[in-house]
Motif scaffolding. Structure first.
Motif, PDB file in Angstrom:
ATOM      1  N   GLY A   1       0.785  -1.189  -0.232  1.00 52.46           N
ATOM      2  CA  GLY A   1      -0.133  -0.269   0.162  1.00 52.46           C
ATOM      3  C   GLY A   1       0.855   1.528   0.283  1.00 52.46           C
ATOM      4  N   ILE A   2       0.219   2.414   0.791  1.00 51.27           N
ATOM      5  CA  ILE A   2       0.824   3.744   0.351  1.00 51.27           C
ATOM      6  C   ILE A   2       0.561   4.265   1.141  1.00 51.27           C
ATOM      7  CG2 ILE A   2       0.890   5.981  -0.962  1.00 51.27           C
ATOM      8  CD1 ILE A   2       1.065   4.575  -3.555  1.00 51.27           C
ATOM      9  N   ALA A   3       1.209   5.482   2.685  1.00 49.38           N
ATOM     10  CA  ALA A   3       1.752   5.914   3.443  1.00 49.38           C
ATOM     11  C   ALA A   3       1.709   7.678   2.432  1.00 49.38           C
ATOM     12  CB  ALA A   3       2.387   5.827   4.370  1.00 49.38           C
ATOM     13  N   GLY A   4       0.992   8.704   3.106  1.00 48.35           N
ATOM     14  CA  GLY A   4       1.154  10.086   1.612  1.00 48.35           C
ATOM     15  C   GLY A   4       1.792  10.846   3.087  1.00 48.35           C
ATOM     16  N   LEU A   5       2.630  11.260   2.932  1.00 46.58           N
ATOM     17  CA  LEU A   5       3.639  12.531   3.426  1.00 46.58           C
ATOM     18  C   LEU A   5       1.903  13.940   4.132  1.00 46.58           C
ATOM     19  CD1 LEU A   5       5.769  13.680   5.562  1.00 46.58           C
ATOM     20  CD2 LEU A   5       6.216  15.422   3.029  1.00 46.58           C
ATOM     21  N   ASN A   6       1.809  13.811   5.086  1.00 47.30           N
ATOM     22  CA  ASN A   6       0.555  15.380   5.553  1.00 47.30           C
ATOM     23  C   ASN A   6       1.576  16.363   5.536  1.00 47.30           C
ATOM     24  OD1 ASN A   6      -1.055  17.249   6.431  1.00 47.30           O
ATOM     25  ND2 ASN A   6      -2.361  15.279   6.618  1.00 47.30           N
ATOM     26  N   TYR A   7       0.941  16.919   5.047  1.00 44.26           N
ATOM     27  CA  TYR A   7       2.467  18.813   4.982  1.00 44.26           C
ATOM     28  C   TYR A   7       1.749  19.395   6.609  1.00 44.26           C
ATOM     29  CZ  TYR A   7       3.746  18.026   0.323  1.00 44.26           C
ATOM     30  OH  TYR A   7       4.209  17.730  -1.115  1.00 44.26           O
ATOM     31  N   ALA A   8       0.863  19.061   6.929  1.00 46.93           N
ATOM     32  CA  ALA A   8       0.193  19.832   8.301  1.00 46.93           C
ATOM     33  C   ALA A   8       1.119  19.267   9.615  1.00 46.93           C
ATOM     34  CB  ALA A   8      -1.003  18.366   9.017  1.00 46.93           C
TER      35      ALA A   8
ATOM     36  N   ILE B   1      10.825   2.281  -0.478  1.00 44.95           N
ATOM     37  CA  ILE B   1      10.385   3.767  -1.463  1.00 44.95           C
ATOM     38  C   ILE B   1       8.897   4.047  -1.988  1.00 44.95           C
ATOM     39  CG2 ILE B   1      12.134   2.841  -3.719  1.00 44.95           C
ATOM     40  CD1 ILE B   1      11.831   6.173  -2.008  1.00 44.95           C
ATOM     41  N   ASP B   2       9.112   2.357  -2.367  1.00 42.95           N
ATOM     42  CA  ASP B   2       7.343   1.788  -3.082  1.00 42.95           C
ATOM     43  C   ASP B   2       6.089   1.939  -2.758  1.00 42.95           C
ATOM     44  OD1 ASP B   2       8.622   1.247  -5.522  1.00 42.95           O
ATOM     45  OD2 ASP B   2       8.945  -0.667  -5.288  1.00 42.95           O
ATOM     46  N   CYS B   3       6.255   1.911  -0.793  1.00 45.10           N
ATOM     47  CA  CYS B   3       4.766   2.757  -0.689  1.00 45.10           C
ATOM     48  C   CYS B   3       4.633   3.691   0.363  1.00 45.10           C
ATOM     49  CB  CYS B   3       5.085   0.785   0.879  1.00 45.10           C
ATOM     50  SG  CYS B   3       4.904  -0.027  -0.304  1.00 45.10           S
ATOM     51  N   VAL B   4       5.491   4.799   0.265  1.00 40.85           N
ATOM     52  CA  VAL B   4       5.782   6.238   0.284  1.00 40.85           C
ATOM     53  C   VAL B   4       5.197   7.353  -0.735  1.00 40.85           C
ATOM     54  CG1 VAL B   4       7.281   7.929   2.045  1.00 40.85           C
ATOM     55  CG2 VAL B   4       7.262   5.576   2.069  1.00 40.85           C
ATOM     56  N   ALA B   5       4.454   7.948  -0.638  1.00 41.16           N
ATOM     57  CA  ALA B   5       3.633   9.484  -1.351  1.00 41.16           C
ATOM     58  C   ALA B   5       3.629   9.956  -0.828  1.00 41.16           C
ATOM     59  CB  ALA B   5       2.838   8.626  -2.282  1.00 41.16           C
ATOM     60  N   LEU B   6       3.321  11.758  -1.574  1.00 41.75           N
ATOM     61  CA  LEU B   6       2.908  12.699  -1.077  1.00 41.75           C
ATOM     62  C   LEU B   6       1.727  12.472  -0.953  1.00 41.75           C
ATOM     63  CD1 LEU B   6       5.073  15.353  -2.642  1.00 41.75           C
ATOM     64  CD2 LEU B   6       5.914  13.490  -0.769  1.00 41.75           C
TER      65      LEU B   6
ATOM     66  N   VAL C   1      10.332   5.345   4.388  1.00 33.57           N
ATOM     67  CA  VAL C   1      10.650   4.509   3.240  1.00 33.57           C
ATOM     68  C   VAL C   1      11.948   4.383   4.210  1.00 33.57           C
ATOM     69  CG1 VAL C   1      12.949   4.349   1.927  1.00 33.57           C
ATOM     70  CG2 VAL C   1      11.463   6.745   1.851  1.00 33.57           C
ATOM     71  N   GLU C   2      12.365   4.088   5.179  1.00 30.10           N
ATOM     72  CA  GLU C   2      13.050   2.828   5.829  1.00 30.10           C
ATOM     73  C   GLU C   2      12.250   1.705   6.044  1.00 30.10           C
ATOM     74  OE1 GLU C   2      16.384   3.009   9.938  1.00 30.10           O
ATOM     75  OE2 GLU C   2      15.452   4.885   9.012  1.00 30.10           O
ATOM     76  N   ARG C   3      10.754   2.535   6.612  1.00 30.88           N
ATOM     77  CA  ARG C   3      10.157   1.383   7.283  1.00 30.88           C
ATOM     78  C   ARG C   3       9.598   0.234   6.125  1.00 30.88           C
ATOM     79  NH1 ARG C   3       9.904  -0.243  12.560  1.00 30.88           N
ATOM     80  NH2 ARG C   3       8.798  -1.486  12.712  1.00 30.88           N
ATOM     81  N   MET C   4       9.231   1.352   5.158  1.00 30.33           N
ATOM     82  CA  MET C   4       8.127   0.316   4.403  1.00 30.33           C
ATOM     83  C   MET C   4       8.473  -0.048   2.642  1.00 30.33           C
ATOM     84  SD  MET C   4       4.529   2.194   5.029  1.00 30.33           S
ATOM     85  CE  MET C   4       4.922   3.932   4.241  1.00 30.33           C
TER      86      MET C   4
END
Length: 351
Positions: free
Chosen positions: A252-259, A291-296, A286-289
């Motif tokens: 899946g993906i977690a997207g970085l929240n800018y809040a 590079i393919d599972c991180v987005a914005l 990225v270290e945990r998941m």
């Protein structure tokens, strides 16, 4: 410039609120404004090529205040439930704004990854319709069929309030996301219907128990469109390492929240938040998941964000910070757009 397809924004909410005050939402988006974070000129300047456009139903009355104690801690009272017919009317009004923008050639409502790529190639904002909190959907789910036909391709069962489908986390710092029950029986039915239709399920505001309920009931990748690392900022809205591990396991993906409240170690709403805090969360995820599972997942028009980004026009500031931190162009392309497109191709069951 790395084009960005973003996991979450509230531009439709802002345009809808301004339309209620007499503004023309098409002119505001097309011609540009000093209000909020996203319009066509600022998106183009910052390389924000598209994203998930939320139809979020605001609470009745004012949002509760964020009252800090002597240690800078807070626990904002959760707002009450909404009535389904009124919530549906509001969602349809926001969708109508999106359709008006599409007719004005200002954006494209995308129902496939091919639609997204075509819109980006033409320089049109690639919008995926999303519901944040499913108060507009009736318990028998018949509403969902109609919304899907209209272009809905993503939803979060809850916002940070409870509804007929499940329980949301409060805005609280410091706090675990394990704040209460998860999905209701209606929520389980909703998840299964989303799987059938090919609607992405967003776990950004749900309790930790709800996260695990969706993991059990859904066959799709696990997605939190705008959530960060709880290990770095222990706000209830952020994801524990165990949740990040589950997202990795399900591709899946977690997207970085800018809040800023979800980025800073002190959890404060302070625009004087350095880009290094954003990079720090990306690094951890990225270290945990991988590079393919991180987005914005910016939360533009829905949150207080670092002044170093400012608005959509400043989107490349984060890209430059990530580049300076050692991320190469292939990895930046994944973080900025390709990971979202890979995931949507899976969820939407494209060949």
């Amino acid at each position: 410039m790395q084009l960005i397809f973003d996991g979450h924004n509230d531009v439709l909410l802002r345009l809808w609120e301004h339309a209620k005050l007499g503004a023309d939402p098409v002119a505001e988006f097309v011609d540009g404004t000093n209000e909020g974070h996203i319009d066509a000129p600022r998106a183009k300047k910052g390389g924000l090529a598209g994203g998930f456009c939320a139809m979020f139903i605001p609470p009745n009355g004012d949002y509760p205040a964020r009252e800090l104690d002597a240690n800078g801690h807070y626990n904002i009272p959760m707002v009450g439930p909404l009535e389904q017919p009124a919530a549906l009317n509001t969602a349809l009004e926001m969708a109508a704004i999106a359709f008006r923008l599409e007719r004005a050639d200002a954006l494209a409502i995308c129902r496939s990854t091919a639609d997204i790529r075509a819109a980006m190639d033409k320089g049109r904002f690639a919008a995926v319709l999303h519901i944040e909190g499913c108060e507009p959907i009736a318990g028998d789910l018949a509403t969902l069929e109609t919304l899907y036909a209209a272009g809905l391709r993503s939803l979060g069962p809850v916002w940070s309030r409870h509804n007929r489908f499940g329980h949301g986390v409060p805005f609280a710092f410091p706090s675990s996301p394990d704040t209460g029950p998860g999905l209701t029986a209606a929520g389980v039915a909703l998840v299964k219907e989303c799987d059938r239709l090919g609607i992405m399920i967003d776990l950004a505001h749900i309790t930790e128990q709800g996260f695990w309920d969706v993991a059990r009931e859904s066959t799709q990748p696990l997605v939190a469109t705008h959530s960060n690392a709880h290990a770095l900022t222990p706000i209830s809205r952020n994801l524990t390492d165990r949740q990040l591990d589950a997202i990795r396991e399900r591709k899946g993906i977690a997207g970085l929240n800018y809040a800023t409240t979800m980025l800073r170690a002190d959890g404060l709403e302070n625009t004087d938040t350095p880009l290094s805090d954003m990079v720090r969360h990306i690094d951890h995820m990225v270290e945990r998941m991988g590079i393919d599972c991180v987005a914005l997942g910016s939360d533009f028009d829905g949150a207080t964000i670092p002044a170093a980004v400012g608005d959509a026009a400043g989107s490349q500031a984060l890209v430059e910070a990530l580049r300076a931190a050692g991320y190469g162009e292939d990895d930046l392309a994944k973080l900025c757009r390709e990971n979202w497109l890979r995931l949507l191709k899976t969820v939407w069951r494209e060949a």
